[in-house]
Write an enzyme that holds these catalytic residues in place. Structure first.
Site, short mmCIF file in Angstrom:
data_model
loop_
_atom_site.label_atom_id
_atom_site.label_comp_id
_atom_site.label_asym_id
_atom_site.label_seq_id
_atom_site.Cartn_x
_atom_site.Cartn_y
_atom_site.Cartn_z
N VAL A 292 36.25 31.66 38.55
CA VAL A 292 37.33 31.78 37.56
C VAL A 292 38.67 31.26 38.06
O VAL A 292 39.59 31.02 37.26
CB VAL A 292 37.48 33.23 37.07
CG1 VAL A 292 36.25 33.68 36.32
CG2 VAL A 292 37.81 34.18 38.23
N ASN B 146 36.45 39.97 33.45
CA ASN B 146 36.09 41.06 34.35
C ASN B 146 36.05 40.66 35.82
O ASN B 146 36.14 41.52 36.70
CB ASN B 146 34.72 41.63 33.94
CG ASN B 146 34.20 42.64 34.93
OD1 ASN B 146 34.72 43.76 35.03
ND2 ASN B 146 33.18 42.27 35.70
N SER C 293 43.27 48.06 35.99
CA SER C 293 42.85 49.14 36.88
C SER C 293 43.88 50.24 36.83
O SER C 293 45.05 50.02 36.47
CB SER C 293 42.72 48.62 38.32
OG SER C 293 42.60 49.67 39.24
N TYR D 43 45.71 43.86 45.76
CA TYR D 43 44.90 44.25 44.61
C TYR D 43 45.76 44.94 43.55
O TYR D 43 45.68 44.61 42.37
CB TYR D 43 43.78 45.18 45.08
CG TYR D 43 42.89 45.69 43.99
CD1 TYR D 43 41.85 44.91 43.49
CD2 TYR D 43 43.05 46.97 43.46
CE1 TYR D 43 41.01 45.38 42.49
CE2 TYR D 43 42.23 47.46 42.46
CZ TYR D 43 41.21 46.66 41.98
OH TYR D 43 40.38 47.14 40.99
#
Length: 278
Positions: A67, A93, A151, A164
């Site tokens: 991606v 995702n 998230s 992250y």
């Protein structure tokens, strides 16, 4: 395979579909009647999921896609439209966690890797699919919907996963910006913000009782979530039941965001010269 109805005839692309949450979403969409195009860099596992869906009476195909590579993303969208003439749903995702924990020693290359896959990947896939969806609307078709995977760490950070958390916070804002940009065509863009879900990324919790104790102490429902529970939210967001929702992030995290304290101090366990965050 159960006969579905919520997504009958819809064409859905799911990235990161070879394992974990993506795999659960692909199965759930197929169960609800969607034609699923699975994308991942794990070709063996991706083909296996497509075969599982086909064996249960669903319709699925797999395509390799990194991606973070624009050409890969374009080829993915072309493959979906060549096979089905349109794209109705995108689930962004695909994502990774950092292999390094300490912010002070985090390598630039590792930071770039996380942002490239988690955030840039959402942008590239989202833009490519949105362009196709806009064209479909202008040709008289129905608006599509895009679901991004954020998230809980878009809201609460972890010291050992700074890159992250930054990427997931970016996805939340990307979702809101995309929703405004695409609203004139009726295209909806929402996100899901999972807490700790039982996937390969959470394997440490299974093997470390102290890590599990700390995790559950700050999760009011007292358990780890299941991929199928996130998949059910994705089905809802992709369905007509969510037709007036756009720009939202739905958090499924066992109640953690409602806490105004951490029941136990953040655990740090020595592992050689490194520390593991939980």
């Amino acid at each position: 395979m159960a006969s579905g109805s919520q997504l009958d005839g819809k064409v859905a692309i799911v990235t990161g579909a070879a394992n974990g949450i993506g795999r659960a979403i692909a199965h759930a969409f197929a169960d609800e009647g969607a034609k699923v195009v699975l994308a991942d860099i794990d070709e063996d596992a991706g083909e296996e999921v497509a075969a599982e869906i086909s064996d249960r009476g669903g319709e699925a195909m797999f395509r390799y896609c990194d991606v973070g590579e624009r050409l890969d993303v374009r080829n993915l969208v072309c493959a979906a439209t060549d096979a089905h003439d349109r794209v109705d749903i995108l689930v962004n995702n695909a994502g990774v966690v950092s292999r390094e924990g300490d912010f002070l020693t985090l390598e630039e290359e590792e930071f770039d890797r996380i942002i490239r896959i988690n955030l840039k990947g959402h942008f590239l896939a989202g833009q490519a699919v949105a362009q196709r969806m806009v064209a479909q609307v202008e040709e008289g078709g129905e608006p599509g919907t895009i679901i991004n995977m954020s998230s809980i760490n878009a809201v609460v950070a972890i010291p050992g996963q700074v890159a992250y958390a930054a990427s997931k916070g970016g996805i939340k804002q990307l979702t809101e910006g995309m929703s405004l940009a695409l609203a004139p065509w009726g295209i909806r863009v929402n996100a899901i913000g999972p807490g700790t879900i039982q996937t390969d990324q959470a394997e440490t919790v299974n093997s470390d009782e102290e890590a599990k104790r700390v995790l559950l102490s700050r999760t009011p429902l007292g358990r780890i979530g299941k991929p199928s529970e996130i998949a059910s939210i994705a089905v809802f967001l992709a369905s007509d039941g969510a037709s007036y929702m756009t720009g939202q992030t739905v958090y499924a995290e066992g109640g953690r965001l409602s806490l105004n304290y951490t029941a136990l101090p953040l655990a740090k366990k020595k592992d050689g010269d490194k520390e593991k965050e939980v």
